[in-house]
Write an enzyme that holds these catalytic residues in place. Structure first.
Site, PDB file in Angstrom:
ATOM      1  N   LYS A 260       0.839  -1.199   0.000  1.00  0.00           N
ATOM      2  CA  LYS A 260       0.000   0.000   0.000  1.00  0.00           C
ATOM      3  C   LYS A 260       0.877   1.254   0.000  1.00  0.00           C
ATOM      4  CE  LYS A 260      -4.020  -1.712   2.581  1.00  0.00           C
ATOM      5  NZ  LYS A 260      -4.987  -1.599   1.486  1.00  0.00           N
ATOM      6  N   ARG A 334     -10.227 -11.678   1.630  1.00  0.00           N
ATOM      7  CA  ARG A 334     -11.018 -12.767   1.045  1.00  0.00           C
ATOM      8  C   ARG A 334     -10.308 -14.103   1.179  1.00  0.00           C
ATOM      9  NH1 ARG A 334     -11.144  -9.293  -4.326  1.00  0.00           N
ATOM     10  NH2 ARG A 334     -11.038  -7.678  -2.739  1.00  0.00           N
TER      11      ARG A 334
HETATM   12  N1  BES Z   1      -8.168  -3.729   4.159  1.00  0.00           N
HETATM   13  C1  BES Z   1      -8.299  -3.334   2.809  1.00  0.00           C
HETATM   14  C2  BES Z   1      -9.615  -2.594   2.540  1.00  0.00           C
HETATM   15  C3  BES Z   1      -9.802  -1.276   3.205  1.00  0.00           C
HETATM   16  C4  BES Z   1      -9.488  -0.112   2.534  1.00  0.00           C
HETATM   17  C5  BES Z   1     -10.338  -1.182   4.462  1.00  0.00           C
HETATM   18  C6  BES Z   1      -9.697   1.108   3.133  1.00  0.00           C
HETATM   19  C7  BES Z   1     -10.548   0.042   5.063  1.00  0.00           C
HETATM   20  C8  BES Z   1     -10.233   1.189   4.398  1.00  0.00           C
HETATM   21  C9  BES Z   1      -8.269  -4.547   1.894  1.00  0.00           C
HETATM   22  O1  BES Z   1      -7.483  -5.591   2.321  1.00  0.00           O
HETATM   23  C10 BES Z   1      -7.705  -4.102   0.580  1.00  0.00           C
HETATM   24  O2  BES Z   1      -6.578  -3.727   0.551  1.00  0.00           O
HETATM   25  N2  BES Z   1      -8.520  -4.159  -0.465  1.00  0.00           N
HETATM   26  C11 BES Z   1      -8.133  -3.755  -1.755  1.00  0.00           C
HETATM   27  C12 BES Z   1      -8.584  -4.813  -2.731  1.00  0.00           C
HETATM   28  C13 BES Z   1      -8.034  -4.635  -4.114  1.00  0.00           C
HETATM   29  C14 BES Z   1      -6.537  -4.861  -4.108  1.00  0.00           C
HETATM   30  C15 BES Z   1      -8.717  -5.607  -5.046  1.00  0.00           C
HETATM   31  C16 BES Z   1      -8.784  -2.412  -2.057  1.00  0.00           C
HETATM   32  O3  BES Z   1      -9.925  -2.206  -1.639  1.00  0.00           O
HETATM   33  O4  BES Z   1      -8.136  -1.575  -2.663  1.00  0.00           O
HETATM   34 MN    MN Z   2      -5.447  -5.387   1.757  1.00  0.00          MN
END
Ligand code: BES
Ligand code: MN
Ligand code: ZN
Length: 480
Positions: A260, A334
């Site tokens: 991230k 997931r």
């Molecule tokens: N934990 C994150 C989702 C999230 C984002 C929670 C912002 C709270 C606030 C999750 O694991 C994630 O990173 N999801 C990605 C999925 C994508 C890579 C398909 C996302 O939402 O960008």
């Molecule tokens: Mn994530």
């Protein structure tokens, strides 16, 4: 220190302050300094509070909003406003319950008392662990004045129990990822289970390998912290049914090798908000006299990027035998939930609810305050929507469009872990989870990525973890 909330006919002489409720569209009692309130612009909107002097004592005047928009739920916000405003006093009293009941026809005093007690506990919440000077929180005793009816007393007890579960969830979410490791999280869940009379099973790395939880192992591979998998069971005598709660327990989400950006990582200690809500809800089932058996399944790991971390392109085999090609290691929730839903399904429960801070897309769709609800079963979806509404938590339905599934087609595994970059990311995440729910089991997925955390100060919560989901889960189980 626990808050004591009691009921009495009239305010005790020890009360240092009285909380009084007023509606924005009705005349205010003459006993209040109304000219002063007007001069200071007090508008009596729900949750607004102002401290004044009346009859030589301190009075916190609390807005209840418009009388025709008022419900029992409004007392949660009013109670929270009172507890926040009165945090420098030790002993207070409030007429909020009867102020509302005297105006609102058919108000349910038991439910009102429950909501009021919840609000008092939630408004009083502070997480002061890491401040060298602990934030002040002096409030120790609140007397709810006007009625000592059994329904009111029971409502207070229930509200306090549920709020304690929500506060527990907040504490978990607010704890940094470096200190709330999976091992520590599991230890605290086990301690709660012991205290609350739940049975508890904690799988460590060896047990997780033995159970073939390939999703959890794959996500954990880049971390120096071992994973855990926690199972909790609440068993009342002669249960009417068995339901399962599943919670995403990523104690910190760095994204893995699909790392991230710094900004997106700052709040990622909250990525166990689903797990926290499940464990918080489990902690109060017995006090809430829930009539059904509830099993909780909580996978715990952080998502790091150590030297042997799962690489984009790697294939993981989930507990139920299905394989997933990991193309983005940041879509990790997931993967661990796939194992948890598989395990939950093996026990053939009457229904499953999972809670997960799963996608930024859910926040994009519904913003920071509303959870996305997806389901494979119309009737069960409505049941969860009803429980959420009765608990004062906001959820909104999103679809699980079967024709989107082909986005996850993989040339080498049963599916990819991400959809195509064309929007609808909350739905493709839900569709992947659905693959791991046992045939014929009603299931609801709540994507709580938005409401699990707040960056702004609300009446009922402070910056940080909100404990969202605890009340919906308890209400669902309670009203089964
Ligand atoms: N934990 C994150 C989702 C999230 C984002 C929670 C912002 C709270 C606030 C999750 O694991 C994630 O990173 N999801 C990605 C999925 C994508 C890579 C398909 C996302 O939402 O960008
Ligand atoms: Mn994530
Ligand atoms: Zn995550």
């Amino acid at each position: 220190m626990a808050l004591t909330i009691t009921t009495a006919r009239s305010a005790p002489t020890a009360a240092e302050l009285i909380g009084v409720g007023v509606f924005s569209d009705l005349d205010r009692p003459d006993s209040l300094p109304n000219a002063l309130l007007d001069a200071r612009g007090f508008d009596a909107k729900l949750g607004k509070a102002m401290t004044v002097e009346a009859d030589g004592g301190l009075v916190v005047v609390i807005g209840l909003g418009k009388s025709d928009e008022f419900t029992e739920q409004s007392l949660r916000r009013a109670g929270a406003a009172l507890a926040k405003t009165a945090r420098r006093q030790k002993v207070i009293a409030t007429t909020l319950l009867t102020d509302a009941a005297s105006v609102v026809n058919g108000m349910n005093p038991g439910l009102g008392a429950q909501c009021l007690a919840e609000g008092l506990e939630l408004g009083r919440y502070v997480h002061g662990t890491y401040k060298s000077k602990a934030p002040r929180q002096d409030l120790k005793k609140v007397t709810i004045v006007g009625s000592t009816a059994k329904a009111v007393k029971d409502g207070v007890g229930l509200g306090q129990a549920i709020a304690a579960g929500q506060v527990l969830a907040r504490d978990f979410v607010n704890e940094p990822g470096g200190s709330l490791t999976p091992a520590e999280f599991a230890k605290q869940a086990a301690a709660m289970a012991k205290k609350s009379g739940l049975s508890c099973k904690v799988m460590d790395l060896a047990a997780i390998k033995k159970a073939k939880l390939g999703g959890l192992l794959g996500v954990n591979r880049g971390s120096d912290n071992h994973p855990r998998f926690v199972e909790l069971t609440y068993s009342p005598p002669k249960p009417k049914a068995t339901i399962a709660f599943v919670g995403k327990g990523i104690t910190f989400d760095a994204g893995g090798l699909s790392i991230k950006p710094g900004n997106g990582m700052m709040t990622m200690k909250m990525d166990m908000g689903g797990a926290a809500a499940v464990i918080g809800a489990m902690s109060c089932l017995s006090a809430a006299k829930v009539p059904v058996r509830v099993r909780a399944y909580v996978p715990m790991t952080d998502n790091m990027l150590g030297g042997d971390a799962t690489r984009p392109g790697d294939v993981l085999k989930i507990r139920n035998g299905k394989t997933i090609e990991v193309l983005n290691t940041d879509a990790e929730g997931r993967l661990i939930l796939a194992d948890a839903l598989s395990l939950a399904s093996e026990a053939k429960p009457d229904a499953i609810v999972d809670l997960a801070t799963l996608t930024g897309a859910a926040v994009g769709a519904l913003g920071p305050k509303i959870a996305a609800l997806m389901s494979n079963d119309e009737e069960f979806a409505e049941k969860v929507e009803g429980a959420a509404s009765d608990a004062g938590e906001r959820v909104w339905r999103l679809p699980l469009p079967a024709d989107y599934k082909s986005q996850m087609d993989s040339p080498i595994a049963d599916m990819k872990n991400i959809g195509k970059p064309m929007g609808g990311g909350a739905l493709t995440a839900g569709l992947i989870l659905q693959e791991f729910v046992g045939e014929g089991i009603p299931w609801v997925h709540l994507d709580i990525a938005g409401p699990a955390w707040t960056d702004g100060e609300d009446v009922e919560s402070r910056k940080g973890g909100t404990g969202f989901g605890v009340r919906t889960l308890v209400e669902l189980a309670r009203s089964w």
